[in-house]
Every structure is written in structure tokens, then in C-alpha cells.
Design a protein around this motif. Structure first.
Motif, PDB file in Angstrom:
ATOM      1  N   ARG A 248       0.722  -1.180  -0.068  1.00 46.45           N
ATOM      2  CA  ARG A 248      -0.013   0.158  -0.158  1.00 46.45           C
ATOM      3  C   ARG A 248       0.856   1.337   0.043  1.00 46.45           C
ATOM      4  O   ARG A 248       0.640   2.199  -0.683  1.00 46.45           O
ATOM      5  CB  ARG A 248      -0.892  -0.049   1.273  1.00 46.45           C
ATOM      6  N   GLU A 249       1.889   1.262   0.748  1.00 41.31           N
ATOM      7  CA  GLU A 249       2.855   2.333   0.987  1.00 41.31           C
ATOM      8  C   GLU A 249       3.566   2.718  -0.337  1.00 41.31           C
ATOM      9  O   GLU A 249       4.012   3.688  -0.736  1.00 41.31           O
ATOM     10  CB  GLU A 249       3.654   2.199   2.138  1.00 41.31           C
ATOM     11  N   LEU A 250       4.197   1.559  -1.046  1.00 38.71           N
ATOM     12  CA  LEU A 250       4.987   1.736  -2.143  1.00 38.71           C
ATOM     13  C   LEU A 250       4.283   1.761  -3.324  1.00 38.71           C
ATOM     14  O   LEU A 250       4.839   1.762  -4.308  1.00 38.71           O
ATOM     15  CB  LEU A 250       5.942   0.641  -2.169  1.00 38.71           C
ATOM     16  N   GLY A 251       3.128   1.213  -3.499  1.00 38.78           N
ATOM     17  CA  GLY A 251       2.276   1.154  -4.822  1.00 38.78           C
ATOM     18  C   GLY A 251       2.675  -0.049  -5.436  1.00 38.78           C
ATOM     19  O   GLY A 251       2.673  -0.201  -6.472  1.00 38.78           O
ATOM     20  N   ALA A 252       3.265  -0.970  -4.721  1.00 36.11           N
ATOM     21  CA  ALA A 252       4.045  -2.330  -5.442  1.00 36.11           C
ATOM     22  C   ALA A 252       2.994  -3.625  -5.161  1.00 36.11           C
ATOM     23  O   ALA A 252       2.156  -3.433  -4.505  1.00 36.11           O
ATOM     24  CB  ALA A 252       5.371  -2.482  -4.551  1.00 36.11           C
ATOM     25  N   GLU A 253       3.406  -4.248  -5.941  1.00 33.72           N
ATOM     26  CA  GLU A 253       2.753  -5.516  -5.963  1.00 33.72           C
ATOM     27  C   GLU A 253       3.509  -6.918  -5.814  1.00 33.72           C
ATOM     28  O   GLU A 253       4.730  -6.806  -6.154  1.00 33.72           O
ATOM     29  CB  GLU A 253       1.963  -6.015  -7.431  1.00 33.72           C
ATOM     30  N   ALA A 254       2.890  -8.010  -5.141  1.00 29.62           N
ATOM     31  CA  ALA A 254       3.508  -9.204  -4.849  1.00 29.62           C
ATOM     32  C   ALA A 254       4.972  -9.147  -4.181  1.00 29.62           C
ATOM     33  O   ALA A 254       5.823  -9.516  -4.496  1.00 29.62           O
ATOM     34  CB  ALA A 254       3.828  -9.855  -6.491  1.00 29.62           C
TER      35      ALA A 254
ATOM     36  N   SER B  57      15.569   6.805   2.689  1.00 25.38           N
ATOM     37  CA  SER B  57      15.654   7.194   4.109  1.00 25.38           C
ATOM     38  C   SER B  57      14.456   7.854   4.658  1.00 25.38           C
ATOM     39  O   SER B  57      13.943   7.096   5.383  1.00 25.38           O
ATOM     40  CB  SER B  57      16.852   8.120   4.386  1.00 25.38           C
ATOM     41  N   LEU B  58      14.236   8.732   3.896  1.00 27.98           N
ATOM     42  CA  LEU B  58      12.801   9.488   4.343  1.00 27.98           C
ATOM     43  C   LEU B  58      11.529   8.379   4.115  1.00 27.98           C
ATOM     44  O   LEU B  58      10.629   8.355   4.961  1.00 27.98           O
ATOM     45  CB  LEU B  58      12.666  10.658   3.492  1.00 27.98           C
ATOM     46  N   GLY B  59      11.645   7.769   2.990  1.00 27.89           N
ATOM     47  CA  GLY B  59      10.489   6.957   2.881  1.00 27.89           C
ATOM     48  C   GLY B  59      10.423   5.634   3.964  1.00 27.89           C
ATOM     49  O   GLY B  59       9.363   5.266   4.366  1.00 27.89           O
ATOM     50  N   LEU B  60      11.674   5.237   4.184  1.00 30.51           N
ATOM     51  CA  LEU B  60      11.877   4.171   5.298  1.00 30.51           C
ATOM     52  C   LEU B  60      11.268   4.777   6.586  1.00 30.51           C
ATOM     53  O   LEU B  60      10.567   3.910   7.453  1.00 30.51           O
ATOM     54  CB  LEU B  60      13.093   3.641   5.416  1.00 30.51           C
ATOM     55  N   VAL B  61      11.591   5.999   7.034  1.00 29.55           N
ATOM     56  CA  VAL B  61      11.105   6.526   8.135  1.00 29.55           C
ATOM     57  C   VAL B  61       9.573   6.693   8.211  1.00 29.55           C
ATOM     58  O   VAL B  61       8.942   6.336   9.309  1.00 29.55           O
ATOM     59  CB  VAL B  61      11.585   8.085   8.837  1.00 29.55           C
ATOM     60  N   ASP B  62       8.968   7.293   7.291  1.00 27.86           N
ATOM     61  CA  ASP B  62       7.570   7.194   6.970  1.00 27.86           C
ATOM     62  C   ASP B  62       6.807   5.738   7.220  1.00 27.86           C
ATOM     63  O   ASP B  62       5.746   5.563   8.016  1.00 27.86           O
ATOM     64  CB  ASP B  62       7.216   7.730   5.816  1.00 27.86           C
ATOM     65  N   PHE B  63       7.447   4.799   6.434  1.00 17.70           N
ATOM     66  CA  PHE B  63       6.920   3.382   6.765  1.00 17.70           C
ATOM     67  C   PHE B  63       7.314   2.744   8.100  1.00 17.70           C
ATOM     68  O   PHE B  63       6.081   2.061   8.621  1.00 17.70           O
ATOM     69  CB  PHE B  63       7.857   2.585   5.849  1.00 17.70           C
ATOM     70  N   MET B  64       8.198   3.197   8.778  1.00 15.77           N
ATOM     71  CA  MET B  64       8.496   2.582  10.198  1.00 15.77           C
ATOM     72  C   MET B  64       7.347   3.242  11.080  1.00 15.77           C
ATOM     73  O   MET B  64       6.598   2.756  11.856  1.00 15.77           O
ATOM     74  CB  MET B  64       9.794   3.354  10.725  1.00 15.77           C
ATOM     75  N   PHE B  65       6.838   4.520  10.808  1.00 19.91           N
ATOM     76  CA  PHE B  65       5.937   5.023  11.508  1.00 19.91           C
ATOM     77  C   PHE B  65       4.391   4.404  11.144  1.00 19.91           C
ATOM     78  O   PHE B  65       3.786   4.293  12.129  1.00 19.91           O
ATOM     79  CB  PHE B  65       5.510   6.583  11.230  1.00 19.91           C
ATOM     80  N   THR B  66       4.303   4.034  10.213  1.00 19.78           N
ATOM     81  CA  THR B  66       3.028   3.240   9.578  1.00 19.78           C
ATOM     82  C   THR B  66       3.219   2.011  10.214  1.00 19.78           C
ATOM     83  O   THR B  66       2.147   1.716  10.814  1.00 19.78           O
ATOM     84  CB  THR B  66       3.082   3.092   8.335  1.00 19.78           C
ATOM     85  N   VAL B  67       4.232   1.256  10.340  1.00 19.44           N
ATOM     86  CA  VAL B  67       4.387  -0.007  11.235  1.00 19.44           C
ATOM     87  C   VAL B  67       4.085  -0.118  12.469  1.00 19.44           C
ATOM     88  O   VAL B  67       3.476  -0.711  13.307  1.00 19.44           O
ATOM     89  CB  VAL B  67       5.706  -0.851  10.613  1.00 19.44           C
ATOM     90  N   GLU B  68       4.849   1.263  13.080  1.00 22.05           N
ATOM     91  CA  GLU B  68       4.547   1.404  14.872  1.00 22.05           C
ATOM     92  C   GLU B  68       3.341   1.577  15.015  1.00 22.05           C
ATOM     93  O   GLU B  68       2.729   1.078  15.851  1.00 22.05           O
ATOM     94  CB  GLU B  68       5.355   2.547  15.106  1.00 22.05           C
TER      95      GLU B  68
END
Length: 87
Positions: free
Chosen positions: A14-20, A36-47
Motif C-alpha cells: 500500500r505504501e509503495l504502490g508495489a505488488e507481490a 531514508s525518508l520513505g523508510l522513516v515514514d514506513f516505520m511510523f506506519t508499522v509502529e
């Protein structure tokens, strides 16, 4: 594949718009398109999703969905320990 890993794949898709992404659980985040910024945002989503607090340095020790799933599982288990001890 663990339930945590399945959920992380869904979040990342969902975050990356990727499939599979289920086939790429050992692919480094940078190769999945997370800077790095995308990873920080993703970590917040995971948290937020798992209600855990992830140390960025620990997440970068194995910067893959599989590595993150193992870390989240570890954090969830540690969070459950005090509840079990109190019961």
C-alpha cells in the motif's frame, strides 16, 4: 510466512504502490524503492499498525521485510511478557 510478515507485505504494498512483495521479503528496502525518508515514514506506519516502538538502528540491522517482521515479532513478544507475568 508469519502473520506479521503478511501484514508488513500488505502495508508495504500500500505504501509503495508495489505488488507481490511476498516474493521479495529478503530484498533490502532500498531495492524496493524506499529511500531514508520513505523508510522513516514506513516505520511510523508499522509502529502505528502494531502498536510498538521501533528503534531505527535496530530496524536497519536487517533492512528487509523479513528482518522487520522478526523485529516486530520480538517487540510484540516482549510487550506481552509483562502482561503474562502480572496474570
Amino acid at each position: 510466512m508469519s502473520n506479521t510478515l503478511d501484514q508488513l507485505c500488505t502495508l508495504a504494498q500500500r505504501e509503495l504502490g508495489a505488488e507481490a512483495l511476498n516474493e521479495k521479503v529478503d530484498t533490502p528496502f532500498v531495492e524496493l524503492g524506499l529511500d531514508s525518508l520513505g523508510l522513516v515514514d514506513f516505520m511510523f506506519t508499522v509502529e502505528d499498525h502494531f502498536h510498538v516502538n521501533i528503534e531505527h538502528d535496530r530496524a536497519l540491522q536487517n533492512p528487509t521485510l523479513g528482518g522487520l517482521a522478526a523485529l516486530v515479532d520480538e517487540l510484540l513478544a516482549a510487550k506481552a511478557e509483562p502482561a503474562r507475568a502480572a496474570a
